[in-house]
Design a protein around this motif. Structure first.
Motif, mmCIF file in Angstrom:
data_model
loop_
_atom_site.group_PDB
_atom_site.id
_atom_site.type_symbol
_atom_site.label_atom_id
_atom_site.label_comp_id
_atom_site.label_asym_id
_atom_site.label_seq_id
_atom_site.Cartn_x
_atom_site.Cartn_y
_atom_site.Cartn_z
ATOM 1 N N LYS B 160 0.871 -1.173 0.000
ATOM 2 C CA LYS B 160 0.000 0.000 0.000
ATOM 3 C C LYS B 160 0.905 1.219 0.000
ATOM 4 C CE LYS B 160 -3.856 1.613 2.840
ATOM 5 N NZ LYS B 160 -4.638 1.296 4.058
ATOM 6 N N ILE B 161 0.672 2.151 -0.911
ATOM 7 C CA ILE B 161 1.497 3.352 -0.922
ATOM 8 C C ILE B 161 0.617 4.601 -0.859
ATOM 9 C CG2 ILE B 161 3.447 2.286 -2.148
ATOM 10 C CD1 ILE B 161 2.436 3.566 -4.698
ATOM 11 N N GLY B 162 1.127 5.620 -0.213
ATOM 12 C CA GLY B 162 0.389 6.877 -0.076
ATOM 13 C C GLY B 162 0.740 7.815 -1.220
ATOM 14 N N LEU B 163 -0.267 8.499 -1.758
ATOM 15 C CA LEU B 163 -0.026 9.458 -2.834
ATOM 16 C C LEU B 163 0.947 10.538 -2.355
ATOM 17 C CD1 LEU B 163 -3.631 10.018 -4.265
ATOM 18 C CD2 LEU B 163 -1.811 8.640 -5.235
ATOM 19 N N LYS B 164 0.720 11.009 -1.132
ATOM 20 C CA LYS B 164 1.518 12.094 -0.576
ATOM 21 C C LYS B 164 2.974 11.683 -0.384
ATOM 22 C CE LYS B 164 -0.082 15.506 2.711
ATOM 23 N NZ LYS B 164 -0.807 15.547 4.003
ATOM 24 N N ALA B 175 -10.978 9.528 1.383
ATOM 25 C CA ALA B 175 -10.973 8.056 1.358
ATOM 26 C C ALA B 175 -9.984 7.526 0.332
ATOM 27 C CB ALA B 175 -12.374 7.533 1.034
ATOM 28 N N SER B 176 -9.416 8.428 -0.457
ATOM 29 C CA SER B 176 -8.600 7.987 -1.592
ATOM 30 C C SER B 176 -7.189 8.556 -1.543
ATOM 31 C CB SER B 176 -9.283 8.402 -2.896
ATOM 32 O OG SER B 176 -10.627 8.021 -2.901
ATOM 33 N N THR B 177 -6.551 8.399 -0.389
ATOM 34 C CA THR B 177 -5.206 8.939 -0.214
ATOM 35 C C THR B 177 -4.140 7.870 -0.451
ATOM 36 O OG1 THR B 177 -5.295 8.413 2.124
ATOM 37 C CG2 THR B 177 -5.981 10.630 1.483
ATOM 38 N N HIS B 178 -4.552 6.606 -0.484
ATOM 39 C CA HIS B 178 -3.606 5.506 -0.654
ATOM 40 C C HIS B 178 -4.026 4.588 -1.796
ATOM 41 C CE1 HIS B 178 -2.340 6.934 3.244
ATOM 42 N NE2 HIS B 178 -1.240 6.193 3.142
ATOM 43 N N VAL B 179 -3.031 4.012 -2.431
ATOM 44 C CA VAL B 179 -3.270 3.069 -3.519
ATOM 45 C C VAL B 179 -2.754 1.709 -3.072
ATOM 46 C CG1 VAL B 179 -2.783 2.504 -5.933
ATOM 47 C CG2 VAL B 179 -2.827 4.890 -5.189
ATOM 48 N N GLU B 180 -3.516 0.673 -3.315
ATOM 49 C CA GLU B 180 -3.045 -0.679 -3.017
ATOM 50 C C GLU B 180 -2.548 -1.314 -4.305
ATOM 51 O OE1 GLU B 180 -5.575 -3.057 -0.601
ATOM 52 O OE2 GLU B 180 -6.085 -1.356 0.702
ATOM 53 N N LEU B 181 -1.372 -1.893 -4.224
ATOM 54 C CA LEU B 181 -0.805 -2.554 -5.396
ATOM 55 C C LEU B 181 -0.924 -4.058 -5.226
ATOM 56 C CD1 LEU B 181 2.474 -0.477 -5.851
ATOM 57 C CD2 LEU B 181 0.382 -0.314 -7.202
ATOM 58 N N GLU B 182 -1.305 -4.709 -6.298
ATOM 59 C CA GLU B 182 -1.391 -6.174 -6.297
ATOM 60 C C GLU B 182 -0.481 -6.664 -7.413
ATOM 61 O OE1 GLU B 182 -5.551 -6.806 -6.903
ATOM 62 O OE2 GLU B 182 -5.993 -6.667 -4.765
ATOM 63 N N LEU B 183 0.552 -7.400 -7.007
ATOM 64 C CA LEU B 183 1.585 -7.779 -7.965
ATOM 65 C C LEU B 183 1.544 -9.286 -8.182
ATOM 66 C CD1 LEU B 183 4.087 -5.745 -5.868
ATOM 67 C CD2 LEU B 183 2.986 -4.927 -7.942
ATOM 68 N N HIS B 184 1.589 -9.659 -9.421
ATOM 69 C CA HIS B 184 1.628 -11.083 -9.764
ATOM 70 C C HIS B 184 2.732 -11.264 -10.792
ATOM 71 C CE1 HIS B 184 -2.269 -11.469 -7.820
ATOM 72 N NE2 HIS B 184 -2.630 -10.385 -8.481
ATOM 73 N N ILE B 185 3.759 -12.013 -10.423
ATOM 74 C CA ILE B 185 4.837 -12.201 -11.397
ATOM 75 C C ILE B 185 5.159 -13.679 -11.582
ATOM 76 C CG2 ILE B 185 5.867 -9.928 -11.053
ATOM 77 C CD1 ILE B 185 8.085 -11.299 -9.420
ATOM 78 N N GLU B 186 5.491 -13.983 -12.842
ATOM 79 C CA GLU B 186 5.983 -15.312 -13.161
ATOM 80 C C GLU B 186 7.291 -15.119 -13.902
ATOM 81 O OE1 GLU B 186 3.344 -18.563 -14.789
ATOM 82 O OE2 GLU B 186 4.649 -18.261 -16.510
ATOM 83 N N GLY B 187 8.340 -15.825 -13.446
ATOM 84 C CA GLY B 187 9.641 -15.694 -14.094
ATOM 85 C C GLY B 187 10.002 -16.963 -14.840
ATOM 86 N N ILE B 188 10.729 -16.775 -15.937
ATOM 87 C CA ILE B 188 11.255 -17.932 -16.676
ATOM 88 C C ILE B 188 12.737 -18.043 -16.366
ATOM 89 C CG2 ILE B 188 11.551 -18.990 -18.955
ATOM 90 C CD1 ILE B 188 9.296 -17.157 -19.959
ATOM 91 N N ARG B 189 13.178 -19.221 -15.897
ATOM 92 C CA ARG B 189 14.571 -19.401 -15.529
ATOM 93 C C ARG B 189 15.447 -19.327 -16.770
ATOM 94 N NH1 ARG B 189 15.884 -24.492 -11.897
ATOM 95 N NH2 ARG B 189 16.223 -25.541 -13.881
ATOM 96 N N GLN B 190 16.528 -18.589 -16.621
ATOM 97 C CA GLN B 190 17.432 -18.402 -17.784
ATOM 98 C C GLN B 190 18.438 -19.533 -17.898
ATOM 99 O OE1 GLN B 190 16.882 -15.619 -20.004
ATOM 100 N NE2 GLN B 190 15.056 -16.143 -18.823
#
Lengths: 180, 190
Positions: B160-164, B175-190
């Protein structure tokens, strides 16, 4: 209704002043609305009004362009010198072209995501979809800066008309008011 | 003999700490990775969207989790909330100002195994020209061979990060001072 060699018909005159008022109004409405706070009562109404009037002006501009092409144009008054005539014709042409650029770029901002433009909630102008990348941003820059350029040229055009009226004391402005 | 032993010892000491950490490239090409966000609208509902363009990678070793690292680069102009006028506004000067700050980056600084595949990932997020340490509550989803001859590992996380905090004005209401981030990553092994 029709133009003659010496005078503008009522349709040319009405279109000129109606579009002038609406375009200048749209400029200041746009300038004001982009800085409205999120909780302002006008935050949603002002852009809706701006878009609706914009579409109406676009329709008027199409009629005006058709009328301009099909009608004779009154000759410049003999008080104008060659330089003034050349510049004024250039200004007139520019004031036909720039509104179209502004109106089309405005359309491209609002329709970049496929949404139509609602005109006074009476009818909708459909979107053509996204035509190029970052359409709303690029169209937005064009919309803004071409509007500034157009307002500068509108000011020049208005000052020139006042110069004819008060300094040259000729009938240029009166002719566009239908009193020649 | 002494010399050979010494050489072997030095060589051994150089190899040992390397263990078998593997480098993964985040699969943005195949779009098996997502940077989603949500922010409250007026306090009455959630507005969601995502960043469409980013690149990154991670180094991950199941036997030495603490040595894992993650780095991601986001093209901020790829902000997409499925509404052209809003996207233009958010990319503009009042918020992301993508003309000036065209990339956001995340570089991990610590990777802590909390057990049960739960991870506490800390790192420096640079957004809107401001760098701040953030903590991502992450989770390992799975890893293994893919059907096409490769090897993949995937994680998800929230923060969660604050705009300010990142130099943006709080103009969207209390009510809208913070943004929630939802991260989904898939990596391919090199």
């Amino acid at each position: 209704m029709k133009n003659t060699d010496n005078s503008y018909g009522w349709l040319s005159i009405s279109l000129h002043w109606t579009i002038a008022i609406l375009l200048i109004g749209l400029f200041f409405l746009g300038y004001w609305m982009v800085d409205l706070s999120y909780y302002d009562i006008w935050y949603q109404k002002a852009p809706a009004l701006h878009k609706s009037i914009g579409i109406i002006v676009f329709i008027f501009m199409l009629i005006r362009l058709f009328w301009r092409i099909t009608q004779v144009q009154p000759r410049p008054l003999s008080t104008s010198n060659a330089f003034e005539t050349t510049v004024s014709h250039l200004v007139h042409k520019t004031l036909y072209v720039l509104p179209f650029i502004i109106l089309l770029s405005g359309y491209l901002i609002s329709t970049a995501d496929g949404r139509p433009i609602s005109v006074f909630e009476l009818f909708e102008i459909p979107s053509l979809g996204a035509l190029f990348n970052n359409q709303e941003d690029i169209a937005g820059l064009i919309h803004k800066y071409v509007a500034y350029v157009m307002m500068a040229i509108v000011s020049l055009h208005a000052l020139a008309a006042l110069k004819h009226h008060f300094i040259d004391k000729d009938g240029t402005l009166k002719r566009m008011l239908g009193r020649s | 003999m002494k010399k050979v032993l010494l050489t072997a010892l030095i060589a051994g000491s150089m190899i040992a700490p390397l263990s078998n950490a593997a480098d993964y490239v985040i699969d943005t090409k195949g779009a098996h990775a997502f940077i989603n966000f949500k922010i409250k609208h007026l306090g009455y509902s959630w507005l969601t969207g995502r960043f469409d363009k980013f690149t990154g990678g991670f180094s991950y070793d199941a036997s030495n989790l603490a040595a894992s690292t993650v780095n991601v680069k986001v093209d901020t102009s790829s902000f997409n909330s499925n509404h052209a006028e809003r996207d233009k506004h958010i990319r503009g000067k009042g918020f992301l100002n993508v003309g000036e700050f065209s990339t956001a980056t995340f570089e991990s600084t610590s990777f802590k195994d909390l057990g049960n595949d739960k991870i506490e990932l800390k790192g420096d997020l640079t957004l809107h020209g401001v760098t701040k340490e953030i903590t991502i509550d992450a989770e390992k989803i799975g890893e293994g061979k893919d059907p096409w001859g490769g090897y993949r590992a995937g994680f998800s996380g929230t923060t969660k990060i604050g705009l300010k905090e990142f130099g943006m004005q709080e103009r969207l209401g209390p009510a809208s001072t913070h943004v929630e981030l939802e991260l989904h990553i898939e990596g391919i092994r090199q």
